[in-house]
Structures are given as structure tokens and as C-alpha cells.
Design a protein around this motif. Structure first.
Motif, PDB file in Angstrom:
ATOM      1  N   VAL A  38     -50.156  43.475 -28.006  1.00 14.10           N
ATOM      2  CA  VAL A  38     -49.447  44.629 -27.461  1.00 14.10           C
ATOM      3  C   VAL A  38     -48.055  44.172 -27.036  1.00 14.10           C
ATOM      4  CG1 VAL A  38     -51.547  45.846 -26.758  1.00 14.10           C
ATOM      5  CG2 VAL A  38     -50.421  44.351 -25.126  1.00 14.10           C
ATOM      6  N   GLY A  39     -47.068  45.013 -27.323  1.00 17.18           N
ATOM      7  CA  GLY A  39     -45.683  44.684 -27.015  1.00 17.18           C
ATOM      8  C   GLY A  39     -45.314  45.067 -25.595  1.00 17.18           C
ATOM      9  N   LEU A  40     -44.450  44.256 -25.001  1.00 18.35           N
ATOM     10  CA  LEU A  40     -43.950  44.571 -23.671  1.00 18.35           C
ATOM     11  C   LEU A  40     -42.557  43.992 -23.509  1.00 18.35           C
ATOM     12  CD1 LEU A  40     -45.839  42.411 -21.013  1.00 18.35           C
ATOM     13  CD2 LEU A  40     -45.928  41.961 -23.408  1.00 18.35           C
ATOM     14  N   GLU A  41     -41.921  44.340 -22.427  1.00 21.55           N
ATOM     15  CA  GLU A  41     -40.554  43.895 -22.155  1.00 21.55           C
ATOM     16  C   GLU A  41     -40.568  42.572 -21.400  1.00 21.55           C
ATOM     17  OE1 GLU A  41     -37.925  45.492 -23.371  1.00 21.55           O
ATOM     18  OE2 GLU A  41     -39.242  47.028 -24.202  1.00 21.55           O
ATOM     19  N   VAL A 107     -58.881  40.855 -13.485  1.00 26.90           N
ATOM     20  CA  VAL A 107     -58.879  41.951 -14.454  1.00 26.90           C
ATOM     21  C   VAL A 107     -57.424  42.374 -14.655  1.00 26.90           C
ATOM     22  CG1 VAL A 107     -59.711  44.259 -15.008  1.00 26.90           C
ATOM     23  CG2 VAL A 107     -61.140  42.713 -13.633  1.00 26.90           C
ATOM     24  N   ILE A 108     -56.991  42.330 -15.901  1.00 25.60           N
ATOM     25  CA  ILE A 108     -55.633  42.739 -16.256  1.00 25.60           C
ATOM     26  C   ILE A 108     -55.746  43.944 -17.179  1.00 25.60           C
ATOM     27  CG2 ILE A 108     -53.482  42.061 -17.411  1.00 25.60           C
ATOM     28  CD1 ILE A 108     -54.332  39.117 -16.781  1.00 25.60           C
ATOM     29  N   GLU A 109     -55.050  45.012 -16.817  1.00 32.01           N
ATOM     30  CA  GLU A 109     -55.019  46.199 -17.661  1.00 32.01           C
ATOM     31  C   GLU A 109     -53.582  46.489 -18.049  1.00 32.01           C
ATOM     32  OE1 GLU A 109     -56.969  49.615 -16.038  1.00 32.01           O
ATOM     33  OE2 GLU A 109     -58.955  48.736 -16.339  1.00 32.01           O
ATOM     34  N   ALA A 110     -53.376  46.692 -19.343  1.00 32.70           N
ATOM     35  CA  ALA A 110     -52.070  47.067 -19.872  1.00 32.70           C
ATOM     36  C   ALA A 110     -52.249  48.409 -20.567  1.00 32.70           C
ATOM     37  CB  ALA A 110     -51.574  46.021 -20.857  1.00 32.70           C
ATOM     38  N   GLN A 111     -51.594  49.425 -20.030  1.00 32.84           N
ATOM     39  CA  GLN A 111     -51.740  50.783 -20.551  1.00 32.84           C
ATOM     40  C   GLN A 111     -50.569  51.128 -21.457  1.00 32.84           C
ATOM     41  OE1 GLN A 111     -52.924  53.852 -17.727  1.00 32.84           O
ATOM     42  NE2 GLN A 111     -51.358  55.196 -18.581  1.00 32.84           N
ATOM     43  N   GLU A 112     -50.882  51.807 -22.533  1.00 34.25           N
ATOM     44  CA  GLU A 112     -49.860  52.246 -23.484  1.00 34.25           C
ATOM     45  C   GLU A 112     -48.822  53.105 -22.769  1.00 34.25           C
ATOM     46  OE1 GLU A 112     -49.824  54.363 -27.876  1.00 34.25           O
ATOM     47  OE2 GLU A 112     -51.482  54.782 -26.519  1.00 34.25           O
ATOM     48  N   VAL A 129     -54.018  54.466 -24.801  1.00 36.64           N
ATOM     49  CA  VAL A 129     -54.880  53.303 -25.024  1.00 36.64           C
ATOM     50  C   VAL A 129     -54.645  52.274 -23.924  1.00 36.64           C
ATOM     51  CG1 VAL A 129     -55.518  51.492 -26.668  1.00 36.64           C
ATOM     52  CG2 VAL A 129     -54.745  53.711 -27.499  1.00 36.64           C
ATOM     53  N   VAL A 130     -55.712  51.578 -23.522  1.00 36.15           N
ATOM     54  CA  VAL A 130     -55.634  50.546 -22.494  1.00 36.15           C
ATOM     55  C   VAL A 130     -56.224  49.252 -23.043  1.00 36.15           C
ATOM     56  CG1 VAL A 130     -56.470  49.823 -20.213  1.00 36.15           C
ATOM     57  CG2 VAL A 130     -55.790  52.189 -20.593  1.00 36.15           C
ATOM     58  N   LEU A 131     -55.503  48.155 -22.820  1.00 35.36           N
ATOM     59  CA  LEU A 131     -56.037  46.823 -23.095  1.00 35.36           C
ATOM     60  C   LEU A 131     -56.542  46.281 -21.763  1.00 35.36           C
ATOM     61  CD1 LEU A 131     -56.459  44.229 -24.799  1.00 35.36           C
ATOM     62  CD2 LEU A 131     -54.112  43.581 -24.158  1.00 35.36           C
ATOM     63  N   ARG A 132     -57.842  45.959 -21.681  1.00 38.23           N
ATOM     64  CA  ARG A 132     -58.437  45.410 -20.457  1.00 38.23           C
ATOM     65  C   ARG A 132     -58.969  44.018 -20.761  1.00 38.23           C
ATOM     66  NH1 ARG A 132     -62.580  49.129 -18.687  1.00 38.23           N
ATOM     67  NH2 ARG A 132     -60.830  50.269 -17.812  1.00 38.23           N
TER      68      ARG A 132
END
Length: 180
Positions: A38-41, A107-112, A129-132
């Protein structure tokens, strides 16, 4: 809300693709042959690493738990590049961190990223979508350590203003707009 879940992945790292100044940053989780990127800044990478360190320090301070190392264990350090090809599942908007005391996991969650920022609290967009990812405290320390190194591997800072230098310099505010 679809959730891409990794409970104790084989690998969970942050990495960058491209040349300094034009890099794209990714979170990447792998379990067996399944890989999610997943892309992020860049600023999100820095904040995630800093908040992870703060959370782990707080858990260690409050509990004195031996399962929370003060430093990243050497055997968990990962200097390998991202798994190729890097195929972005989505761009990260919101991130969340938590400590699960029962399992002693981070627990790390990255939400679209959402198309609308005016969604009321409590409303959920079923298409988001969420990456957990659930990892140990030791893995989280190693993750944060790597993340800060990835961010620091970019363009060197200007000695006068600390803004990043390009190959041909930059317009430095400390030199009244002249190339530095």
C-alpha cells in the motif's frame, strides 16, 4: 469494509521505490506467497515510526514487560528491498495503532484514502479497504527502525535551512532566495 489481514506476517516493512526526491513509499506485508503493498506519503512513514516508538515506550514504561524491547533486536533488522514487483493495492489515508495486551501484539491499521472527508463520525464507507497487521513488539521496534532509515536515505538537507537539496541545489530561504 473489506479488511486485508496479516496476523504475524513473515515480513512487514516500509520501503521506497525511485530516486531521492522522486521516491514512492510503501508498506508491504508478506505471508507465504501473499504480498500486499500500500502506498503512503513520506510524512506518514515518519509519523508511523515515531508513534510506534512512543506506543512501545509507553507499554514498556507502564508494564515493564520483558516482551517489549527497548531497542530493535539485531536479528529482526531487515535491510532487504521491497518484494518485486511492487503493486499498490491502495493509497493510505488514515492510520491507527493499538496495543493488544492479551496477545501482546501491536496492531497497525492503514485505511484507504477516502474520496470524502466530510463523513460523519461513526459512518463507514463499505468500499474503503483496510490493511490490518498484527506484529510483536520486537517486530514493531525493527519496523520503526527501518522506517526511519528509509526516510533518512532521501536527499541530503541544506546545511543552512534543512530543506532537501536537489542535485542542482535549491532556492534557500536563508540566502534570500538564492540557489544554495
Amino acid at each position: 469494509m473489506p479488511v486485508i489481514s496479516y496476523d504475524m506476517p513473515d515480513r512487514f516493512v516500509v520501503g521506497a521505490v525511485g530516486q531521492p526526491g522522486e521516491r514512492a513509499f510503501f508498506l508491504q506485508a508478506r505471508a507465504c506467497r501473499r504480498i500486499t503493498s500500500v502506498g503512503l506519503e513520506k510524512f506518514q512513514v515518519t509519523l508511523l515510526a515515531e508513534r510506534l516508538e512512543e506506543l512501545l515506550d509507553e507499554v514498556l514504561r507502564r508494564s515493564g514487560d520483558a516482551s517489549v524491547p527497548a531497542l530493535a533486536p539485531v536479528d529482526l533488522q531487515d535491510g532487504e528491498p521491497l518484494e518485486q514487483p511492487v503493486e499498490e493495492e491502495f493509497r493510505v489515508g488514515t492510520m491507527a495503532l493499538a496495543w493488544d495486551p492479551e496477545d501482546e501484539r501491536i496492531v497497525i491499521e492503514a485505511q484507504e484514502v477516502s474520496e470524502t472527508d466530510d463523513v460523519e463520525v461513526g459512518d463507514e464507507d463499505p468500499a474503503i479497504v483496510v490493511l490490518r497487521v498484527r506484529i510483536t513488539a520486537a517486530q514493531a521496534r525493527a519496523f520503526a527502525d527501518r522506517a526511519l532509515k528509509v526516510v533518512a536515505a532521501g536527499r541530503p538537507p541544506c546545511p543552512l535551512c534543512s530543506l532537501p537539496l536537489d542535485a542542482d541545489g535549491h532556492v534557500c530561504p536563508r540566502q534570500n532566495g538564492h540557489l544554495g
